[in-house]
Design a protein around this motif. Structure first.
Motif, PDB file in Angstrom:
ATOM      1  N   UNK A 152      10.991   3.146 -17.196  1.00 27.54           N
ATOM      2  CA  UNK A 152      11.041   2.827 -15.765  1.00 27.54           C
ATOM      3  C   UNK A 152       9.682   2.420 -15.202  1.00 27.54           C
ATOM      4  N   UNK A 153       8.605   2.747 -15.882  1.00 34.43           N
ATOM      5  CA  UNK A 153       7.270   2.459 -15.373  1.00 34.43           C
ATOM      6  C   UNK A 153       7.047   0.973 -15.071  1.00 34.43           C
ATOM      7  N   UNK A 154       7.534   0.044 -15.904  1.00 31.16           N
ATOM      8  CA  UNK A 154       7.312  -1.374 -15.583  1.00 31.16           C
ATOM      9  C   UNK A 154       7.860  -1.808 -14.237  1.00 31.16           C
ATOM     10  N   UNK A 155       8.940  -1.189 -13.767  1.00 30.47           N
ATOM     11  CA  UNK A 155       9.504  -1.592 -12.480  1.00 30.47           C
ATOM     12  C   UNK A 155       8.554  -1.256 -11.332  1.00 30.47           C
ATOM     13  N   UNK A 156       7.858  -0.127 -11.429  1.00 32.68           N
ATOM     14  CA  UNK A 156       6.864   0.224 -10.408  1.00 32.68           C
ATOM     15  C   UNK A 156       5.683  -0.725 -10.489  1.00 32.68           C
ATOM     16  N   UNK A 157       5.234  -1.017 -11.692  1.00 38.37           N
ATOM     17  CA  UNK A 157       4.088  -1.917 -11.862  1.00 38.37           C
ATOM     18  C   UNK A 157       4.397  -3.299 -11.287  1.00 38.37           C
ATOM     19  N   UNK A 158       5.580  -3.816 -11.567  1.00 43.84           N
ATOM     20  CA  UNK A 158       5.945  -5.143 -11.069  1.00 43.84           C
ATOM     21  C   UNK A 158       6.029  -5.144  -9.542  1.00 43.84           C
ATOM     22  N   UNK A 159       6.633  -4.105  -8.968  1.00 46.40           N
ATOM     23  CA  UNK A 159       6.775  -4.048  -7.515  1.00 46.40           C
ATOM     24  C   UNK A 159       5.423  -3.937  -6.819  1.00 46.40           C
ATOM     25  N   UNK A 160       4.556  -3.062  -7.323  1.00 46.80           N
ATOM     26  CA  UNK A 160       3.241  -2.889  -6.719  1.00 46.80           C
ATOM     27  C   UNK A 160       2.381  -4.128  -6.955  1.00 46.80           C
ATOM     28  N   UNK A 161       2.507  -4.753  -8.116  1.00 48.73           N
ATOM     29  CA  UNK A 161       1.734  -5.954  -8.417  1.00 48.73           C
ATOM     30  C   UNK A 161       2.050  -7.077  -7.435  1.00 48.73           C
ATOM     31  N   UNK A 162       3.336  -7.284  -7.136  1.00 49.65           N
ATOM     32  CA  UNK A 162       3.712  -8.348  -6.200  1.00 49.65           C
ATOM     33  C   UNK A 162       3.138  -8.092  -4.807  1.00 49.65           C
ATOM     34  N   UNK A 163       3.084  -6.823  -4.390  1.00 49.44           N
ATOM     35  CA  UNK A 163       2.485  -6.493  -3.094  1.00 49.44           C
ATOM     36  C   UNK A 163       0.970  -6.628  -3.130  1.00 49.44           C
ATOM     37  N   UNK A 164       0.386  -6.244  -4.255  1.00 56.95           N
ATOM     38  CA  UNK A 164      -1.069  -6.280  -4.389  1.00 56.95           C
ATOM     39  C   UNK A 164      -1.602  -7.706  -4.314  1.00 56.95           C
ATOM     40  N   UNK A 165      -0.807  -8.681  -4.777  1.00 59.88           N
ATOM     41  CA  UNK A 165      -1.260 -10.065  -4.760  1.00 59.88           C
ATOM     42  C   UNK A 165      -1.367 -10.619  -3.341  1.00 59.88           C
ATOM     43  N   UNK A 166      -0.690  -9.969  -2.378  1.00 58.12           N
ATOM     44  CA  UNK A 166      -0.721 -10.441  -0.987  1.00 58.12           C
ATOM     45  C   UNK A 166      -1.877  -9.840  -0.190  1.00 58.12           C
ATOM     46  N   UNK A 167      -2.586  -8.886  -0.770  1.00 56.93           N
ATOM     47  CA  UNK A 167      -3.658  -8.227  -0.035  1.00 56.93           C
ATOM     48  C   UNK A 167      -4.908  -9.107   0.008  1.00 56.93           C
ATOM     49  N   UNK A 168      -5.645  -8.966   1.090  1.00 52.89           N
ATOM     50  CA  UNK A 168      -6.915  -9.670   1.252  1.00 52.89           C
ATOM     51  C   UNK A 168      -8.037  -8.740   0.805  1.00 52.89           C
ATOM     52  N   UNK A 169      -8.697  -9.102  -0.283  1.00 56.52           N
ATOM     53  CA  UNK A 169      -9.762  -8.251  -0.827  1.00 56.52           C
ATOM     54  C   UNK A 169     -10.934  -8.128   0.133  1.00 56.52           C
ATOM     55  N   UNK A 170     -11.067  -9.089   1.038  1.00 51.73           N
ATOM     56  CA  UNK A 170     -12.198  -9.038   1.966  1.00 51.73           C
ATOM     57  C   UNK A 170     -12.092  -7.856   2.932  1.00 51.73           C
ATOM     58  N   UNK A 171     -10.872  -7.398   3.195  1.00 52.37           N
ATOM     59  CA  UNK A 171     -10.695  -6.258   4.103  1.00 52.37           C
ATOM     60  C   UNK A 171     -11.314  -5.002   3.487  1.00 52.37           C
ATOM     61  N   UNK A 172     -11.045  -4.789   2.196  1.00 56.18           N
ATOM     62  CA  UNK A 172     -11.627  -3.629   1.518  1.00 56.18           C
ATOM     63  C   UNK A 172     -13.149  -3.747   1.451  1.00 56.18           C
ATOM     64  N   UNK A 173     -13.656  -4.958   1.192  1.00 54.01           N
ATOM     65  CA  UNK A 173     -15.110  -5.146   1.149  1.00 54.01           C
ATOM     66  C   UNK A 173     -15.727  -4.878   2.516  1.00 54.01           C
ATOM     67  N   UNK A 174     -15.003  -5.275   3.579  1.00 54.20           N
ATOM     68  CA  UNK A 174     -15.514  -5.017   4.926  1.00 54.20           C
ATOM     69  C   UNK A 174     -15.581  -3.526   5.213  1.00 54.20           C
ATOM     70  N   UNK A 175     -14.558  -2.789   4.773  1.00 53.36           N
ATOM     71  CA  UNK A 175     -14.564  -1.334   4.975  1.00 53.36           C
ATOM     72  C   UNK A 175     -15.724  -0.690   4.220  1.00 53.36           C
TER      73      UNK A 175
END
Length: 289
Positions: A166-189
């Motif tokens: 079942x682990x791959x299903x979590x990885x795929x779901x989180x990966x698709x969400x992670x690709x939409x994040x803006x890395x600059x927000x974390x760098x700003x924090x």
């Protein structure tokens, strides 16, 4: 213009008809027949009767044995979901920070369990989890245990094997969400003085919640409806709803009772999915509003 729109709609129905026919023939019709069968009366000598009754559902709701089965199945599915989230989220974040070449290789490794037959995979795990298997031999060699650990025919073994697939299903779901994040927000924090843990807790994790919840729904529903792993790894000691349904159909030959248990399992899974979807929708509105 009206004729063109009407023709386009007609073409859409024609093109979607094969998929609709397959959906009806392979899913809706069998489920409907199972639901109808669950209301049939049963006689030990004659089998299912052409009489309709609620006695099968009354038997399920009046017997504590079935409450125990559903509770054990829910706890098993919940444990697999929690472990998959605890392992899958950090694994996905680490994977996203790898080089593209390494990402492809590790994706193949992560998705590997889905590419292997469930029977072959489960039998392989039964060899690993046995009293003389690799895991027990490794624990004994390291001096961590004095005697073999009972992993086969136990809930612990079932959870380990289900987590693996079942682990791959979590990885795929989180990966698709992670690709939409803006890395600059974390760098700003980080530039404003936030530490790594604070940045993850306040910035990254809230944006990953939709993917985490989506993966959790998939893992929970698939774990609750899994049969091969509880049957082969759990054996007769670990009874869950799916193995009880199997026994009713093929051992007791009480098809109506087995169908009633199957319908209740389906209803329970649908309720979990619907409730979780509403939670995900609220999280999406909070995160992306």
């Amino acid at each position: 213009m009206v004729e063109t729109t009407t023709r386009s709609k007609g073409q859409q129905w024609v093109l979607s008809f094969p998929a609709l026919a397959m959906f009806l023939g392979l899913l809706v019709v069998p489920l409907a027949l199972t639901a109808i069968l669950s209301f049939n009366a049963f006689d030990a000598m004659r089998g299912p009767l052409e009489e309709y009754t609620l006695s099968n559902y009354v038997e399920v709701f009046s017997d504590g044995y079935y409450y125990e089965l559903f509770l054990r199945t829910a706890l098993m599915s919940l444990a697999v979901t929690v472990v998959c989230i605890l392992l899958g989220v950090p694994e996905t974040i680490i994977l996203s920070r790898m080089r593209p070449a390494w990402q492809g290789a590790f994706f193949v490794v992560i998705l590997g369990p889905l590419l292997i037959s469930v029977v072959v995979r489960t039998l392989g795990w039964s060899i690993l989890l046995g009293r003389e298997g690799f895991i027990n031999n490794a624990l004994s060699s390291l001096g961590l245990v004095d005697r073999p650990v009972q992993l086969m025919f136990s809930m612990t073994g079932v959870i380990i094997v289900l987590t693996h697939v079942m682990l791959p299903f979590v990885v795929i779901s989180v990966w698709s969400t992670l690709q939409k994040l803006d890395a600059q927000v974390a760098h700003a924090a980080r530039s404003l003085g936030a530490g790594p843990f604070t940045t993850f807790r306040r910035i990254i994790l809230p944006q990953l919640l939709p993917g985490i919840l989506s993966g959790a729904i998939i893992v929970f529903t698939l774990s609750a409806s899994a049969f091969a792993t509880p049957a082969l790894i759990g054996g007769r000691r670990v009874k869950v709803v799916t193995t009880a349904i199997y026994d009713e159909f093929l051992s007791s030959l009480n098809w109506p009772l087995g169908a009633a248990v199957a319908v209740l399992l389906l209803i329970g899974i649908v309720l979990v999915v619907v409730g979780s979807n509403r939670m995900i929708e609220r999280k999406f509105k909070q995160v992306f509003a």
